[in-house]
Write an enzyme that holds these catalytic residues in place. Structure first.
Site, PDB file in Angstrom:
ATOM      1  N   GLU A  49       2.443   2.826  -4.167  1.00 16.45           N
ATOM      2  CA  GLU A  49       2.120   1.385  -4.614  1.00 16.45           C
ATOM      3  C   GLU A  49       0.493   1.512  -4.688  1.00 16.45           C
ATOM      4  OE1 GLU A  49       5.363  -0.603  -1.653  1.00 16.45           O
ATOM      5  OE2 GLU A  49       3.251  -1.235  -1.383  1.00 16.45           O
ATOM      6  N   ASP A  60      -2.662 -10.374   3.007  1.00 12.43           N
ATOM      7  CA  ASP A  60      -3.250  -8.948   3.638  1.00 12.43           C
ATOM      8  C   ASP A  60      -4.353  -9.273   4.834  1.00 12.43           C
ATOM      9  OD1 ASP A  60      -2.203  -6.800   2.087  1.00 12.43           O
ATOM     10  OD2 ASP A  60      -3.128  -7.806   0.442  1.00 12.43           O
ATOM     11  N   TYR A 175      11.948  -4.884  -1.056  1.00 14.47           N
ATOM     12  CA  TYR A 175      10.874  -4.546  -0.127  1.00 14.47           C
ATOM     13  C   TYR A 175      10.896  -5.529   1.102  1.00 14.47           C
ATOM     14  CZ  TYR A 175       6.105  -3.530   1.456  1.00 14.47           C
ATOM     15  OH  TYR A 175       4.944  -3.173   2.272  1.00 14.47           O
TER      16      TYR A 175
END
Lengths: 272, 402
Positions: A49, A60, A175
């Protein structure tokens, strides 16, 4: 067959989980980042990734936020990310590369041109974290036309109804974001993750990768026994920050990152 | 082509034309959908509306007055100028209007903690206030730079029992505070409600905040009819995200003869790299949950905004404003730091009202247009906040020590 499908099929035949590593493209600069990228498959990464730097990575945690700011300060751009992938592909035509990031740089680049240029560079999939199923159609169609998978995310907050929405139209893999939170934060227990993966698999035949909060070979091993793929990001990216703080050489940073990747890969291998 | 109505948006997916939407991480989607569901129920629930009305009247002090600014009118020598006195609300700005509405919704959803981002501190103070009033835990994210220039508000929030978290990432201003608020929300989805401070963020926030703020325009409509026997000719408001502007404009959107002017903060000027004027200097993009005009570089990276006013120091604008801009219904004009400072002083000296630096941008536009307009032309300016919080910034800009 796409590189992603080929990769998951091959690993299934070997009865092992895929090890997915995340790095931010251009962190701390293009040369070091490219050297790390090229070294990852040799260190045991099955899928890469590659984070696309964005000024405001609101999903994040601090490790990847700082990585993005470092990369941008060193001149990272979408064009540079594509160039890095192209350079990687010249020597490796099998390891899948999934670009992960935020929608604005993609939108600003021009969605169709972005997908076309990404495919030409050798990108296999896209994870755009601020593009939920409600909003991803304008990316999904051009991506499919360019032969790129748009990978969707499932989370601890996804109920069965929501999972149906997520898996319909998903491709590549699912995911699973193992904790409600940002990258590099808390960790979920292996049992909770196992239950979640089993639940997702009742909705889809796609492979399920698990990420968020996995930072040790032991954790990686535990997840590998319960999922199709294990993703580690912040723990790897943090080594770059630590290296810079200690003012070690570029060669040392690259070596540290790849050594740690190798340790994690062994963890994933030992999981089954 | 002119539309039949400018009040039909957003559509069921939260879009105003191509703007708006729900660009959030998957973890937040179920919560964002449930906020929408619960909001739609609440606004049809007489007990919710009754509680909101009661708090508006007895806690905020609504209706806020519509005041004839006689000396400013005489000084500028043209149009007749009214102020909608939102600065007289409890906590000193319009932000309390949407904070009250959202905290009632948070309570209805069984949440025990609220979070907010703040620039000037007005929305943070409003959120800390309603959290204290309803006994909820409260965390406010504020850029470290803004904490420095808005010290009085930081202390007010602390007195109200809120935790103020300094944000040091990026430019350490409002956009970064919003990033950190989103990071907190995704980590605490189970017990936390995000009280967003403007008409931005994922659907339903732009619609919900607009609805709670529209009370400004509804009152203005009644009050000007009472005072003048007719509707105004021009409405003016400053705009960062756009909550006070949409609040004033919304009930008048379908009156084609009324000019609507929103004043963006142009910092050192729209042609410089120190501006916060998203419409004048930005392009459409996606940030903080919605598609809208954003200040960004050629690679789609967000550019740091600059304004002397912390509350307007944001590189985006609410999605409905982007749509109203493209429809041509609202005119978006810039005012610089220097113009706002001049307006701040003029208002203080002619009316005995210290306006917020945010609202001073709107006054700056009034100073430009009023002298050229006839005496019977009616302007209503939204005096969205009081300027006590800004005296240190203003003193600094004027080279005075206090």
């Amino acid at each position: 067959m796409s590189r992603l499908n080929a990769c998951f099929n091959a690993l299934k035949a070997e009865n092992r989980a895929a090890f997915v590593t995340y790095i931010q493209a251009g962190d701390p600069n293009r040369d070091v980042s490219t050297a790390i990228l090229k070294g990852l498959p040799g260190a045991g990464a099955d899928i890469i990734e590659l984070g696309m730097p964005f000024t405001d990575p609101a999903a994040d945690g601090p490790a990847i936020d700082k990585a993005a700011q470092r990369a941008l300060a060193a001149g990272a751009s979408t064009k540079q990310t594509f160039e890095m992938v192209r350079e990687f592909r010249a020597a490796d035509d099998t390891t899948p590369i999934v670009l992960m990031g935020y929608f604005n740089p993609v939108y600003h680049y021009g969605i169709e041109t972005f997908c076309k240029n990404a495919a030409e560079a050798g990108v296999d999939g896209l994870i755009i974290v601020d593009l939920p199923p409600e909003e991803d159609e304008e990316l999904r169609l051009p991506a499919i036309n360019a032969g790129i998978d748009v990978i969707r995310l499932a989370t601890p907050t996804s109920d069965n109804h929501r999972l149906n929405t997520i898996v319909s139209g998903a491709s590549g893999f699912i995911y699973y974001v193992a904790v409600a939170g940002v990258t590099g934060g808390k960790s979920a227990t292996a049992d909770d993750i196992g239950d979640a993966v089993a639940r997702i698999k009742r909705h889809t035949n796609l492979p399920v990768a698990v990420g968020f909060g996995i930072r040790t070979p032991e954790q990686a091993a535990a997840i590998a026994s319960r999922a199709d793929a294990v993703v580690v990001g912040s723990a790897i990216v943090s080594l770059i920050e630590q290296g810079l703080e200690k003012q070690t050489s570029d060669a040392n940073i690259i070596e540290n990152v790849l050594n740690f990747t190798q340790t994690l890969a062994k963890g994933v291998l030992s999981g089954r | 082509m002119a539309l039949n109505s400018y009040k039909t948006g957003p559509d069921e997916k939260g879009h105003f034309g191509v703007f708006g939407g729900r660009y959030v991480s998957e973890t937040l989607m179920p919560l964002v959908l449930s906020v929408e569901e619960e909001y739609n129920k609440a606004i049809k629930d007489p007990s919710f509306l009754a509680e909101l009305d009661d708090l508006n009247k007895h806690y905020i002090g609504r209706p806020s007055p519509l005041y004839y600014a006689e000396r400013l009118t005489q000084h500028l020598g043209g149009a007749k100028i009214y102020f909608k006195r939102e600065e007289l609300n409890h906590t000193g700005a319009h932000k309390i209007n949407h904070a009250i509405g959202q905290v009632l919704l948070a309570k209805r959803m069984g949440k025990t903690r609220v979070i907010a981002e703040t620039g000037a501190g007005q929305h943070g103070v409003a959120t800390a206030t309603v959290a204290a009033r309803f006994g909820l835990k409260c965390t406010v994210f504020m850029g470290a730079v803004d904490m420095e220039r808005q010290k009085p508000n930081v202390f007010r929030m602390k007195l109200l029992g809120a935790e103020v978290k300094p944000v040091t990432s990026g430019s350490a201003t409002l956009k970064d505070a919003m990033n950190d608020a989103l990071r907190d929300w995704v980590t605490n989805v189970h017990d936390t409600f995000y009280i967003i401070g403007t008409v931005a963020g994922p659907h339903p926030y732009p619609m919900m905040v607009r609805d709670f703020q529209s009370i400004i325009g509804r009152e203005t409509r009644e009050q000007i009819m009472e005072r003048e026997g007719r509707l105004p000719d021009t409405l003016i408001a400053c705009i960062g995200g756009g909550s006070n502007a949409i609040g004033l404009f919304y009930p008048f959107l379908d009156e084609p003869d009324i000019n609507l002017i929103a004043v963006e903060a142009a910092g050192h000027g729209v042609d410089t790299d120190k501006s916060a004027a998203s419409i004048a200097s930005g392009k459409p993009g996606v940030l903080h949950g919605n598609r809208t005009y954003l200040l960004q570089d050629p690679d789609g990276q967000i550019i740091e905004a600059h304004s002397i006013s912390a509350g307007l120091d944001y590189p985006g604008i609410g999605p409905e404003h982007s749509w109203l801009h493209e429809q041509g219904r609202v005119k978006y004009v810039p005012a610089t730091d220097a113009e706002a400072l001049e307006a701040f002083q003029l208002c203080t000296q002619t009316e005995g009202i210290i306006p917020a630096l945010e609202s001073s941008h709107a006054i700056a536009e009034v100073m430009k247009i009023a002298p050229k307009l006839p005496k019977e032309h009616l302007i209503v300016l939204n005096l969205s906040g009081r300027g006590d919080k800004d005296i240190f910034t203003v003193a600094n800009a004027l080279g005075e020590e206090i």
